[in-house]
Enzyme design. Structure first.
Site, PDB file in Angstrom:
ATOM      1  CB  SER A 102     -35.741  67.935  -0.919  1.00  9.76           C
ATOM      2  OG  SER A 102     -36.508  66.763  -0.766  1.00  9.76           O
ATOM      3  CE  LYS A 122     -49.801  45.154  -7.213  1.00  7.78           C
ATOM      4  NZ  LYS A 122     -48.346  45.036  -6.982  1.00  7.78           N
TER       5      LYS A 122
END
Length: 290
Positions: free
Chosen positions: A119, A171
């Protein structure tokens, strides 16, 4: 009551660790600083250096500072990057990758996967001129994940309620206080997909791989070293000594002298490793869920 105990058990483990071990570690560190003095990591005549990328990648400041120092040190002709990390956050992984790329443009960098180069840590070392790996190392996991909890049922049982004032429909995307809306999930998925595109493009460019065939070498697959070599993620399967020999050859130094860390740096590393081991013991498998 048992539910509350389960929630606060990790906090209790941390406090127990601090009470039992942290004061002793700080005391030993103070004693060492008093008696060890300010010994420098610089070694007279050193022309090769070793750099480590280990543990979860969350903060890039320390390794970036070391890379910059090595890049500007004209006496150092090559750098061995030792990697043993499960990855971490995307942004610091990208910063490390760009820094290694810049360092490799000045002097050869050979990466060696000691245990795990996966990763974010694979991205961090992908721009090395050569990548070697221990035969038993895990390589790859080229993918991106975003996780979040939904604690709405637990909050309701405890009598917690959330109050929000916001501007912008998305948001709250990623909130753990309720199930994500379809619009929020789509927005987060688009962000993950875009990050995956960035990740795979960088790997394809660095390793001269076909981006159209990324499902064979990316797709979050994890390979043993031999399999990673087969798909082009690394150059050679071998030992640490093999990687060192490759760096000596690439750097062109006639008399290789490796830069040694100072006693202070060795002590800090030992304390860090000991602390990590103790915390892992306190948390068991919980800490492994990166």
């Amino acid at each position: 009551m048992q539910f509350l105990k389960n929630i606060f058990a990790p906090i209790g483990a941390v406090l127990g660790f601090i009470n039992k071990y942290f004061k002793s570690l700080i005391f030993l560190l103070i004693l060492f600083l008093i008696f060890a003095g300010g010994e420098s990591a610089q070694q007279k005549g050193a022309n090769l250096a070793q750099l480590s990328l280990s543990g979860a990648i969350m903060d890039d400041s320390e390794i970036l500072e070391k890379i910059e120092t090595l890049k500007n040190d004209e006496t150092i002709k090559g750098v061995l990057l030792l990697i043993d990390s499960p990855g971490g956050a995307l942004s610091p992984s990208v910063e490390i990758s760009l820094a290694v790329k810049s360092l490799n443009s000045r002097k050869p960098v050979v990466a060696y996967a000691k245990g795990t180069m996966a990763s974010g840590s694979y991205l961090g070392g992908v721009w090395a001129s050569k990548i070697y790996a221990n035969p038993g190392s895990f390589i790859g996991s080229i993918g991106v994940i975003m996780q979040g909890l939904d604690v709405s049922e637990a909050a309701a049982k405890l009598g917690f309620a959330e109050q929000i004032v916001k501007a912008g429909e998305l948001k709250e995307a990623g909130t753990m206080m309720r199930k994500w809306s379809d619009a929020e999930r789509a927005s987060l998925q688009a962000l993950v997909d875009e990050s995956y595109e960035l990740f795979t493009r960088e790997v394809a460019q660095a390793r001269s791989l076909d981006l159209r065939k990324r499902d064979t070498w990316a797709n979050a697959r994890v390979f043993l070293a031999s399999g990673a070599k087969g798909v082009g993620l690394i150059d050679e399967v071998g030992s640490l000594e093999d990687a060192k020999s490759a760096l000596v050859k690439a750097s062109g130094v006639a008399d290789p002298i490796w830069q040694e860390p100072s006693a202070y740096e060795k002590m800090i590393d030992k304390l860090a490793n000991k602390s990590e081991s103790l915390v892992r013991g306190a948390f068991g498998a919980k800490l492994m869920a990166y």
